[in-house]
Motif scaffolding. Structure first.
Motif, PDB file in Angstrom:
ATOM      1  N   CYS A 160       0.838  -1.205   0.000  1.00  0.00           N
ATOM      2  CA  CYS A 160       0.000   0.000   0.000  1.00  0.00           C
ATOM      3  C   CYS A 160       0.869   1.249   0.000  1.00  0.00           C
ATOM      4  CB  CYS A 160      -0.901  -0.003   1.236  1.00  0.00           C
ATOM      5  SG  CYS A 160      -1.868   1.517   1.397  1.00  0.00           S
ATOM      6  N   THR A 161       0.545   2.170  -0.900  1.00  0.00           N
ATOM      7  CA  THR A 161       1.296   3.422  -0.972  1.00  0.00           C
ATOM      8  C   THR A 161       0.462   4.618  -0.530  1.00  0.00           C
ATOM      9  OG1 THR A 161       0.686   3.609  -3.289  1.00  0.00           O
ATOM     10  CG2 THR A 161       2.804   2.584  -2.798  1.00  0.00           C
ATOM     11  N   GLY A 162      -0.741   4.361   0.022  1.00  0.00           N
ATOM     12  CA  GLY A 162      -1.539   5.435   0.603  1.00  0.00           C
ATOM     13  C   GLY A 162      -2.167   6.380  -0.394  1.00  0.00           C
ATOM     14  N   LEU A 163      -2.397   5.905  -1.589  1.00  0.00           N
ATOM     15  CA  LEU A 163      -2.965   6.785  -2.614  1.00  0.00           C
ATOM     16  C   LEU A 163      -4.438   7.110  -2.361  1.00  0.00           C
ATOM     17  CD1 LEU A 163      -1.286   5.149  -5.698  1.00  0.00           C
ATOM     18  CD2 LEU A 163      -0.755   7.357  -4.693  1.00  0.00           C
ATOM     19  N   GLY A 164      -5.136   6.228  -1.672  1.00  0.00           N
ATOM     20  CA  GLY A 164      -6.494   6.536  -1.250  1.00  0.00           C
ATOM     21  C   GLY A 164      -7.597   6.277  -2.258  1.00  0.00           C
ATOM     22  N   ILE A 165      -7.295   5.573  -3.318  1.00  0.00           N
ATOM     23  CA  ILE A 165      -8.357   5.250  -4.270  1.00  0.00           C
ATOM     24  C   ILE A 165      -9.413   4.369  -3.601  1.00  0.00           C
ATOM     25  CG2 ILE A 165      -8.845   4.010  -6.419  1.00  0.00           C
ATOM     26  CD1 ILE A 165      -5.972   4.955  -7.271  1.00  0.00           C
ATOM     27  N   CYS A 166      -8.962   3.465  -2.768  1.00  0.00           N
ATOM     28  CA  CYS A 166      -9.908   2.598  -2.055  1.00  0.00           C
ATOM     29  C   CYS A 166     -10.851   3.446  -1.194  1.00  0.00           C
ATOM     30  CB  CYS A 166      -9.165   1.583  -1.215  1.00  0.00           C
ATOM     31  SG  CYS A 166      -7.967   2.304  -0.088  1.00  0.00           S
ATOM     32  N   LEU A 219      -2.879   3.894   5.607  1.00  0.00           N
ATOM     33  CA  LEU A 219      -4.239   3.407   5.421  1.00  0.00           C
ATOM     34  C   LEU A 219      -4.777   2.831   6.722  1.00  0.00           C
ATOM     35  CD1 LEU A 219      -6.594   2.765   3.535  1.00  0.00           C
ATOM     36  CD2 LEU A 219      -5.530   0.558   3.107  1.00  0.00           C
ATOM     37  N   CYS A 266      -7.234  -0.756  -6.780  1.00  0.00           N
ATOM     38  CA  CYS A 266      -5.983  -0.431  -6.091  1.00  0.00           C
ATOM     39  C   CYS A 266      -4.815  -0.619  -7.055  1.00  0.00           C
ATOM     40  CB  CYS A 266      -5.801  -1.332  -4.873  1.00  0.00           C
ATOM     41  SG  CYS A 266      -4.180  -1.096  -4.109  1.00  0.00           S
ATOM     42  N   PRO A 267      -4.058   0.447  -7.306  1.00  0.00           N
ATOM     43  CA  PRO A 267      -2.995   0.358  -8.315  1.00  0.00           C
ATOM     44  C   PRO A 267      -1.824  -0.527  -7.906  1.00  0.00           C
ATOM     45  CG  PRO A 267      -2.976   2.493  -7.250  1.00  0.00           C
ATOM     46  CD  PRO A 267      -4.197   1.794  -6.748  1.00  0.00           C
ATOM     47  N   THR A 268      -1.692  -0.797  -6.620  1.00  0.00           N
ATOM     48  CA  THR A 268      -0.556  -1.610  -6.172  1.00  0.00           C
ATOM     49  C   THR A 268      -0.977  -3.024  -5.766  1.00  0.00           C
ATOM     50  OG1 THR A 268      -0.758  -0.861  -3.892  1.00  0.00           O
ATOM     51  CG2 THR A 268       0.630   0.455  -5.355  1.00  0.00           C
ATOM     52  N   ALA A 326      -2.781  -4.038  -3.347  1.00  0.00           N
ATOM     53  CA  ALA A 326      -2.533  -4.227  -1.913  1.00  0.00           C
ATOM     54  C   ALA A 326      -3.723  -4.827  -1.170  1.00  0.00           C
ATOM     55  CB  ALA A 326      -2.168  -2.886  -1.272  1.00  0.00           C
ATOM     56  N   LEU A 327      -4.881  -4.891  -1.840  1.00  0.00           N
ATOM     57  CA  LEU A 327      -6.093  -5.352  -1.154  1.00  0.00           C
ATOM     58  C   LEU A 327      -6.501  -6.732  -1.662  1.00  0.00           C
ATOM     59  CD1 LEU A 327      -8.153  -2.041  -1.370  1.00  0.00           C
ATOM     60  CD2 LEU A 327      -6.841  -2.884   0.581  1.00  0.00           C
TER      61      LEU A 327
HETATM   62  S1  SF4 Z   1      -5.892   2.113  -3.174  1.00  0.00           S
HETATM   63 FE1  SF4 Z   1      -4.369   0.553  -2.620  1.00  0.00          FE
HETATM   64  S2  SF4 Z   1      -2.434   1.683  -2.429  1.00  0.00           S
HETATM   65 FE2  SF4 Z   1      -4.112   3.166  -2.359  1.00  0.00          FE
HETATM   66  S3  SF4 Z   1      -4.521   3.464  -0.169  1.00  0.00           S
HETATM   67 FE3  SF4 Z   1      -5.929   1.892  -0.945  1.00  0.00          FE
HETATM   68  S4  SF4 Z   1      -4.854  -0.046  -0.521  1.00  0.00           S
HETATM   69 FE4  SF4 Z   1      -3.336   1.575  -0.392  1.00  0.00          FE
END
Ligand code: SF4
Length: 63
Positions: free
Chosen positions: A10-16, A32, A54-56, A58-59
């Motif tokens: 997770c890079t904290g981009l906040g799309i989720c 997050l 999520c672009p990475t 991570a979920l």
């Molecule tokens: S969209 Fe993915 S990378 Fe971005 S905050 Fe949510 S879990 Fe982290």
């Protein structure tokens, strides 16, 4: 079902957060917060969308 976060990805981009704000919140430090992990049937679609967006990658949803 539950949603889980791989914090190493997770890079904290906040799309989720923008797609499922009842579950995800990015704090002021860019970390997050998982507000809840248990997914009710009527919440599954929005959480699935957040997972897929999520672009990475991570979920994950686990049963
Ligand atoms: S969209 Fe993915 S990378 Fe971005 S905050 Fe949510 S879990 Fe982290």
């Amino acid at each position: 079902m539950k949603v889980v976060v791989d914090r190493s990805k997770c890079t904290g981009l906040g799309i989720c957060e923008s797609l499922a704000s009842a579950f995800f919140e990015v704090d002021d430090d860019g970390d997050l917060l998982l507000l809840k992990e248990d997914i009710a049937d009527h919440e599954l679609a929005e959480v699935e969308e957040a997972v897929q967006s999520c672009p990475t990658e991570a979920l994950r949803i686990v049963s």
